[in-house]
Motif scaffolding. Structure first.
Motif, PDB file in Angstrom:
ATOM      1  N   GLU A 292       2.754  -5.021  -0.851  1.00  0.00           N
ATOM      2  CA  GLU A 292       2.699  -4.057   0.246  1.00  0.00           C
ATOM      3  C   GLU A 292       1.260  -3.699   0.596  1.00  0.00           C
ATOM      4  O   GLU A 292       0.925  -3.548   1.778  1.00  0.00           O
TER       5      GLU A 292
ATOM      6  N   GLN B  27       5.160 -10.961   4.441  1.00  0.00           N
ATOM      7  CA  GLN B  27       6.381 -10.168   4.635  1.00  0.00           C
ATOM      8  C   GLN B  27       7.611 -10.917   4.148  1.00  0.00           C
ATOM      9  O   GLN B  27       8.533 -10.319   3.575  1.00  0.00           O
TER      10      GLN B  27
ATOM     11  N   LEU C 228       7.497 -10.652   0.496  1.00  0.00           N
ATOM     12  CA  LEU C 228       7.883  -9.297   0.103  1.00  0.00           C
ATOM     13  C   LEU C 228       9.393  -9.105   0.220  1.00  0.00           C
ATOM     14  O   LEU C 228      10.024  -8.518  -0.676  1.00  0.00           O
TER      15      LEU C 228
END
Length: 465
Positions: A126, A276, A279
């Protein structure tokens, strides 16, 4: 008095003395038997015209009407090793109670701090994404700044180009004016030169040498101005060309800078999308692991009784989706599933009355006269299957009638024998049908179940507890 007529005699005494009379006489017992036979035949003949209710026979077992109320197997969502059993067979459990506890057997999940480490990885991902977003924001600002700078620089270059054009126009006008001045100066000098040359011809000059030299000097000055103005005009033209080149090169220069910034922006956006995605994948793995940790406790899905443990002992290894035990839900809505022959299915319809005989309940059933039956229970057809179930037979589901409750001691799986009651016919017709092997008959065709549901707008409602 004359004794001509036969004397009176006793019939009984004669029969006792005459043996032949005893033989030809009808026995009294035979008469009684004959009376009885005639009476029985007369009774049977009358019975032939008594009403007889036709029926369709079927056998099956007790089940639950709602699928959720039927016995179910409890499966393990993960593979593991049985650590401890928390229940016993026959024990009542509530929804959410722990049935058994598993321990891990896969090496990928042995680390007890695996969730914490994954959480740290999530934080790092993040933070990297936030840094990448800041870079993308900075690149967007840079592109906007360069686009704004391009517009300002282009406006400035256009103004400079316009100024150069005006300067060329002014220098061109001044150059033309100097050329006119040069022509005037040349004509004036030519006049003065003729007036001064008169001295060479023996005539008296009209002007002095000093005046002649002044005119000559002025002519040279005008010529010098023409040359200078021409050079200035050429310089202005070169400056105009340079400003045009600068204007064109300015667009190319800024386009290159903007393209480089956009390329960096695209690379950053691709990196951001990749991060992303990583993640999201890591979050998915984290959530799966968190849910997996909750699956070590196998829980009861609903209230019920533990019927049978399908895995026994401690330390036994089970696989994913393996059944560990069977649970019978508490207080199921009972029903009976009967299997009838395919030839009798067209005679059945929803709501038909059924007489049932349960295993363990002594009963006497006179199929044609259900009113004299003893130990049977009433029901009605709730469901008729649209496809055959086993051996070409069709399954029907029977539920209790309101005025005839079933025994509370009934357990799912108990054997049942049932009769679906049809129309009334004379006994002689039923005997004739049975002797010829004909199926039962109806006075009218049963209604279509689908059409009934559509017309009434009513659907079968199953109450799930």
């Amino acid at each position: 008095m004359l004794e001509i007529s036969s004397p009176q005699f006793n019939r009984e005494e004669v029969e006792k003395k005459v043996y032949s009379l005893k033989i030809i006489n009808t026995p009294k017992a035979a008469k009684i038997l004959a009376y009885w036979l005639v009476g029985i035949l007369l009774f049977l003949f009358i019975c032939l015209f008594l009403p007889w209710q036709q029926n369709v026979e079927g056998s099956g077992s007790v089940t639950a009407l709602a699928p959720a109320d039927r016995p179910q197997e409890v499966n393990s969502a993960i593979a593991g090793r049985i650590k401890v059993w928390k229940v016993q067979e026959g024990q009542f459990v509530k929804k959410g109670d722990t049935l058994l506890v598993l321990e891990e057997i896969k090496t990928d999940y042995f680390d007890p701090e695996l969730l914490q480490r994954l959480n740290e990885q999530l934080d790092a991902k993040e933070q990297g994404i936030e840094a990448n977003k800041s870079k993308i924001s900075a690149l967007n600002s840079l592109i906007q700044a360069r686009q704004s700078g391009l517009q300002l620089s282009l406006q400035k270059a256009r103004n400079k180009f316009l100024q150069a054009q005006l300067k060329v126009t002014i220098d061109s006008a001044e150059f033309e004016a100097e050329k006119v001045n040069l022509q005037i100066a040349e004509r004036q000098f030519a006049s003065y030169d003729e007036m001064y040359k008169a001295d060479d011809q023996g005539e008296i000059p009209l002007i002095s040498r000093t005046e002649w030299e002044k005119r000559r000097q002025k002519l040279q000055e005008v010529r010098a101005k023409v040359v200078g103005q021409r050079n200035k005009y050429l310089v202005s033209q070169n400056e105009l060309i340079n400003t045009r080149i600068q204007l064109n090169s300015l667009e190319a220069e800024y386009a290159d800078k903007i393209a480089k910034a956009q390329s960096d922006l695209g690379s950053s956006q691709a990196t951001l999308a990749d991060k992303q995605g990583s993640l999201s994948k890591l979050k998915n793995y984290y959530n799966n692991l968190r849910i997996r940790n909750q699956q070590y406790n196998v829980l009861a899905p609903q209230n019920g009784y533990v019927v049978k443990a399908l895995k026994s002992g401690v330390g036994e290894t089970i696989k994913e989706s393996d059944a560990v035990c069977t649970i019978q839900p508490d207080n199921p809505g009972k029903a009976v599933e009967l299997y009838v022959k395919a030839m009798n299915v067209p005679l059945l319809s929803i709501g038909r009355h059924v007489r049932l005989e349960f295993d363990g309940w002594p009963a006497l059933q006179v199929t044609g006269w259900p009113s004299v039956a003893v130990g049977t229970f009433g029901g009605k057809i709730q469901v008729i299957d649209y496809v055959n179930s086993k051996d070409g037979e069709y399954r029907i589901l029977v539920v209790p009638e309101k005025n005839e409750p079933w025994p509370d001691q009934l357990r799912l799986g108990s054997g049942v024998y049932g009769w679906v009651m049809l129309d009334d016919v004379p006994v002689w017709f039923e005997l004739w049908r049975q002797l010829n092997g004909f199926p039962p008959s109806l006075y009218k065709e049963p209604g279509n179940e689908k059409e009934k549901d559509k017309k009434s707008g009513q659907k079968i409602k199953i109450k799930v507890k």
